[in-house]
Motif scaffolding. Structure first.
Motif, PDB file in Angstrom:
ATOM      1  N   GLU A 120     -26.209  17.266   3.186  1.00 29.79           N
ATOM      2  CA  GLU A 120     -24.926  17.874   2.830  1.00 29.79           C
ATOM      3  C   GLU A 120     -23.780  16.876   2.998  1.00 29.79           C
ATOM      4  N   GLN A 121     -23.808  16.110   4.090  1.00 25.38           N
ATOM      5  CA  GLN A 121     -22.756  15.116   4.338  1.00 25.38           C
ATOM      6  C   GLN A 121     -22.825  14.010   3.292  1.00 25.38           C
ATOM      7  N   HIS A 122     -24.019  13.597   2.925  1.00 26.86           N
ATOM      8  CA  HIS A 122     -24.225  12.559   1.907  1.00 26.86           C
ATOM      9  C   HIS A 122     -23.675  13.037   0.556  1.00 26.86           C
ATOM     10  N   ASP A 160     -19.268  13.190  -3.654  1.00 31.57           N
ATOM     11  CA  ASP A 160     -18.245  13.964  -4.354  1.00 31.57           C
ATOM     12  C   ASP A 160     -16.855  13.373  -4.141  1.00 31.57           C
ATOM     13  N   SER A 161     -16.556  12.942  -2.918  1.00 29.75           N
ATOM     14  CA  SER A 161     -15.235  12.378  -2.654  1.00 29.75           C
ATOM     15  C   SER A 161     -15.074  11.029  -3.374  1.00 29.75           C
ATOM     16  N   GLN A 162     -16.156  10.234  -3.445  1.00 31.26           N
ATOM     17  CA  GLN A 162     -16.085   8.973  -4.193  1.00 31.26           C
ATOM     18  C   GLN A 162     -15.863   9.252  -5.681  1.00 31.26           C
ATOM     19  N   ARG A 163     -16.547  10.236  -6.208  1.00 25.83           N
ATOM     20  CA  ARG A 163     -16.400  10.601  -7.618  1.00 25.83           C
ATOM     21  C   ARG A 163     -14.975  11.102  -7.884  1.00 25.83           C
ATOM     22  N   ARG A 222     -12.628   8.136  -7.944  1.00 30.70           N
ATOM     23  CA  ARG A 222     -12.781   7.422  -9.206  1.00 30.70           C
ATOM     24  C   ARG A 222     -12.067   8.151 -10.355  1.00 30.70           C
ATOM     25  N   GLN A 223     -12.196   9.460 -10.384  1.00 26.64           N
ATOM     26  CA  GLN A 223     -11.544  10.248 -11.425  1.00 26.64           C
ATOM     27  C   GLN A 223     -10.021  10.174 -11.301  1.00 26.64           C
ATOM     28  N   ARG A 224      -9.505  10.226 -10.063  1.00 24.54           N
ATOM     29  CA  ARG A 224      -8.057  10.095  -9.846  1.00 24.54           C
ATOM     30  C   ARG A 224      -7.577   8.717 -10.291  1.00 24.54           C
ATOM     31  N   PHE A 225      -8.345   7.672  -9.963  1.00 23.12           N
ATOM     32  CA  PHE A 225      -7.986   6.314 -10.371  1.00 23.12           C
ATOM     33  C   PHE A 225      -7.938   6.210 -11.898  1.00 23.12           C
ATOM     34  N   LYS A 226      -8.911   6.790 -12.597  1.00 24.57           N
ATOM     35  CA  LYS A 226      -8.925   6.772 -14.061  1.00 24.57           C
ATOM     36  C   LYS A 226      -7.711   7.492 -14.631  1.00 24.57           C
ATOM     37  N   LEU A 227      -7.370   8.640 -14.035  1.00 19.54           N
ATOM     38  CA  LEU A 227      -6.217   9.392 -14.494  1.00 19.54           C
ATOM     39  C   LEU A 227      -4.930   8.597 -14.282  1.00 19.54           C
ATOM     40  N   LEU A 228      -4.773   7.967 -13.121  1.00 23.63           N
ATOM     41  CA  LEU A 228      -3.588   7.151 -12.852  1.00 23.63           C
ATOM     42  C   LEU A 228      -3.512   5.953 -13.799  1.00 23.63           C
ATOM     43  N   ALA A 229      -4.645   5.340 -14.074  1.00 22.18           N
ATOM     44  CA  ALA A 229      -4.668   4.203 -15.010  1.00 22.18           C
ATOM     45  C   ALA A 229      -4.268   4.659 -16.411  1.00 22.18           C
ATOM     46  N   LEU A 230      -4.736   5.816 -16.835  1.00 22.54           N
ATOM     47  CA  LEU A 230      -4.393   6.343 -18.151  1.00 22.54           C
ATOM     48  C   LEU A 230      -2.893   6.660 -18.233  1.00 22.54           C
ATOM     49  N   ILE A 231      -2.350   7.258 -17.184  1.00 22.18           N
ATOM     50  CA  ILE A 231      -0.919   7.550 -17.152  1.00 22.18           C
ATOM     51  C   ILE A 231      -0.122   6.247 -17.195  1.00 22.18           C
TER      52      ILE A 231
END
Length: 193
Positions: free
Chosen positions: A7-9, A14-17, A20-29
């Motif tokens: 569960e911890q793994h 999920d937090s890494q994903r 990554r998704q937040r970074f992609k969104l910020l890069a797109l903005i």
């Protein structure tokens, strides 16, 4: 060594994903926001915007289209789609005609895209020159005036008699470069092979 619970793994993945998704969104903005912000800064603080004029002549909004000029001679000799260098030749005609003929020749390979229209004068037309006469003198006319007319027949720039030829040459070269010739490309007909 102790293994992490599954569960911890899964939560770490999920937090890494999510990161990554937040970074992609910020890069797109940023891709869309940075150019807008840069343009706004350039306009507001006048950074990187040239101050000098590029045209040596004056804009000619008061001059009507060439088809509405009070000319006696028909203008069939002018090539359709050409830029037209029209000049008043009511005084010192021989010198003016020669001056504009030399400028026309100096255009080199771009010369066929420009036609010359001499208005007035008694002498014969120089090579590549059309000659017309005024029916009456319009209010926007002055002796020795030169007009640069676009391919649609609209007067774009006007020059006084004392204009430097280099300035007119620069303007014509710039306009020809900014308005490339649209030659009809040979197209293949699908049905006829």
């Amino acid at each position: 060594m102790r293994e992490k619970p599954a569960e911890q793994h899964s939560n770490e993945k999920d937090s890494q994903r999510a990161r990554r998704q937040r970074f992609k969104l910020l890069a797109l903005i940023a891709i869309f926001a940075i150019p807008v912000a840069t343009a706004w800064i350039m306009v507001e603080w006048r950074i990187g915007i040239p101050e000098q004029r590029t045209a040596h002549g004056e804009l000619a909004p008061a001059v009507p289209a060439l088809a509405n000029w009070p000319l006696v001679e028909p203008l069939e000799a002018l090539e359709p789609g050409d830029w037209i260098l029209a000049f008043d030749c009511s005084t010192q005609c021989e010198a003016l005609a020669d001056q504009w003929w030399r400028l026309h020749r100096a255009l080199g390979r771009e010369a066929p895209r420009v036609s010359r229209l001499r208005i007035g004068g008694d002498g014969p037309a120089l090579p590549g020159e059309s000659v017309a006469q005024w029916t009456h003198t319009p209010e926007w006319h002055s002796p020795g005036r030169v007009w640069l007319v676009d391919p649609r027949g609209e007067a774009v720039l006007t020059y006084a008699r004392e204009v430097e030829l280099r300035g007119v040459m620069d303007d014509i070269s710039h306009l020809l470069r900014m308005n490339p010739e649209k030659r009809a490309a040979p197209e293949l007909e699908v049905g006829n092979r």
